[in-house]
Design a protein around this motif. Sequence first.
Motif, mmCIF file in Angstrom:
data_model
loop_
_atom_site.group_PDB
_atom_site.id
_atom_site.type_symbol
_atom_site.label_atom_id
_atom_site.label_comp_id
_atom_site.label_asym_id
_atom_site.label_seq_id
_atom_site.Cartn_x
_atom_site.Cartn_y
_atom_site.Cartn_z
ATOM 1 N N TYR A 7 0.831 -1.206 0.000
ATOM 2 C CA TYR A 7 0.000 0.000 0.000
ATOM 3 C C TYR A 7 0.867 1.259 0.000
ATOM 4 N N VAL A 8 1.860 1.280 0.869
ATOM 5 C CA VAL A 8 2.738 2.452 0.939
ATOM 6 C C VAL A 8 3.547 2.584 -0.349
ATOM 7 N N ALA A 9 4.053 1.479 -0.882
ATOM 8 C CA ALA A 9 4.891 1.509 -2.084
ATOM 9 C C ALA A 9 4.133 2.038 -3.302
ATOM 10 N N ILE A 10 2.857 1.690 -3.424
ATOM 11 C CA ILE A 10 2.091 2.059 -4.619
ATOM 12 C C ILE A 10 1.266 3.327 -4.412
ATOM 13 N N CYS A 11 0.665 3.480 -3.244
ATOM 14 C CA CYS A 11 -0.215 4.625 -2.996
ATOM 15 C C CYS A 11 0.529 5.847 -2.456
ATOM 16 N N ARG A 12 1.660 5.622 -1.802
ATOM 17 C CA ARG A 12 2.434 6.743 -1.241
ATOM 18 C C ARG A 12 3.922 6.564 -1.556
ATOM 19 N N PRO A 13 4.270 6.479 -2.829
ATOM 20 C CA PRO A 13 5.659 6.151 -3.209
ATOM 21 C C PRO A 13 6.687 7.196 -2.779
ATOM 22 N N LEU A 14 6.277 8.462 -2.677
ATOM 23 C CA LEU A 14 7.231 9.520 -2.331
ATOM 24 C C LEU A 14 7.726 9.426 -0.891
ATOM 25 N N VAL A 15 6.941 8.807 -0.019
ATOM 26 C CA VAL A 15 7.339 8.703 1.388
ATOM 27 C C VAL A 15 7.649 7.256 1.772
ATOM 28 N N TYR A 16 7.761 6.379 0.766
ATOM 29 C CA TYR A 16 7.929 4.954 1.048
ATOM 30 C C TYR A 16 9.154 4.676 1.920
ATOM 31 N N HIS A 17 10.295 5.236 1.542
ATOM 32 C CA HIS A 17 11.544 4.928 2.260
ATOM 33 C C HIS A 17 11.552 5.514 3.669
ATOM 34 N N SER A 18 10.839 6.608 3.878
ATOM 35 C CA SER A 18 10.769 7.173 5.233
ATOM 36 C C SER A 18 9.762 6.415 6.093
ATOM 37 N N VAL A 19 8.645 6.003 5.472
ATOM 38 C CA VAL A 19 7.636 5.249 6.227
ATOM 39 C C VAL A 19 8.129 3.837 6.531
ATOM 40 N N MET A 20 8.686 3.173 5.520
ATOM 41 C CA MET A 20 9.193 1.809 5.702
ATOM 42 C C MET A 20 10.701 1.844 5.981
ATOM 43 N N SER A 21 11.070 2.596 6.991
ATOM 44 C CA SER A 21 12.467 2.669 7.408
ATOM 45 C C SER A 21 12.874 1.375 8.091
ATOM 46 N N LYS A 22 14.174 1.228 8.344
ATOM 47 C CA LYS A 22 14.658 0.019 9.001
ATOM 48 C C LYS A 22 14.031 -0.156 10.379
ATOM 49 N N LYS A 23 13.870 0.953 11.099
ATOM 50 C CA LYS A 23 13.279 0.890 12.436
ATOM 51 C C LYS A 23 11.819 0.465 12.361
ATOM 52 N N LYS A 24 11.070 1.075 11.426
ATOM 53 C CA LYS A 24 9.651 0.736 11.275
ATOM 54 C C LYS A 24 9.498 -0.720 10.827
ATOM 55 N N LEU A 25 10.368 -1.148 9.924
ATOM 56 C CA LEU A 25 10.314 -2.529 9.442
ATOM 57 C C LEU A 25 10.577 -3.511 10.581
ATOM 58 N N LEU A 26 11.552 -3.184 11.440
ATOM 59 C CA LEU A 26 11.859 -4.046 12.588
ATOM 60 C C LEU A 26 10.661 -4.157 13.522
ATOM 61 N N ILE A 27 9.980 -3.030 13.744
ATOM 62 C CA ILE A 27 8.793 -3.038 14.609
ATOM 63 C C ILE A 27 7.689 -3.909 14.006
ATOM 64 N N LEU A 28 7.468 -3.770 12.698
ATOM 65 C CA LEU A 28 6.414 -4.528 12.030
ATOM 66 C C LEU A 28 6.723 -6.027 12.020
ATOM 67 N N VAL A 29 7.988 -6.371 11.758
ATOM 68 C CA VAL A 29 8.378 -7.781 11.766
ATOM 69 C C VAL A 29 8.245 -8.356 13.174
#
Length: 313
Positions: free
Chosen positions: A122-144
């Motif tokens: 959803y973030v990659a396709i609907c909000r591509p401009l903020v993808y790397h900031s939203v899906m940061s390493k820290k956020k990814l670790l929290i989600l995993v």
Amino acid sequence: MIHNSSHVRLFFLSGINEGMNLRVVLFSVTLLCYCFIVVVNVALIMTIILDKNLHEPMYILLCTFCMNGLYGTTGFYPKLLWDLLSPVHVISYSGCLVQAFVMYSFACRDMSILAVMSYDRYVAICRPLVYHSVMSKKKLLILVSFSWFTPFYVVGTNMILTSRLNLCNTYIARLFCVNWVIVKLACFPADTVVNNIVASITIIVYVFHGFFIVWSYVYIIKTCVNSLENRAKFMQTCVPHLTSLLIFLVTILLDIMHIRYGSQYLPQALKNFIAIEYLVIPLIMNPLIYGFKLNKIRRRIFGAINLKINLLR
């Protein structure tokens, strides 16, 4: 008649009733299936870990998805293989609870990972401009961490409640232990109200996971309708995810519906197939779907195969 769960030492698994000759054939097929699942999942995991170009959120989530597949197979296949060659099909009380915990947490974790993967798309396709900031390493670790550890606590609570029940039956008409089946073995009248409430809450939690996935893809499809680039991205990265989700839901819901409402007069072979299909079909299909559909992974795997072939010449 057994009146206290503390006296239960063994459960008898009555799902296997074939003759020894047929069991040898089933053992061979099951072993082949188990080895194939392990090989394809490990191949995909190692491909993602070793290739730095694949150290992106989508591929890291796929890696955790395959790891969970291996976790689920470990709780089922080794015991089934042992039972297929054993004259007596038993499992200890504690072993049964552990196996039920693994099976339950595997299914719940699959749903959590699929929900996180849908959020990533959803973030990659609907909000591509903020993808790397939203899906940061820290956020990814929290989600995993959320997708991996939440099922432990949720399922652990269910299993603790199950372990307090007094049991009056030790026969499980399945190939492996399931929490709901163990609860059905409780002495009558048994105080299973709390078990049922917690189980219902668990189901509601993961139904909301499903609603979140649907919500994500409604927005993704709306975004892709008027964009050729987004449609191509959808076909490349979202179709495998939707296929995995559909396979998982169909197989797991079929087993749940059979446990809740299935006829006791169905052939045992059909009951066994319904019980184990979510441990066979998704675990075989998911690595193949992602391995062949995602270009980066496909090129990496075929490149490694071609390199080995050239070295052998």
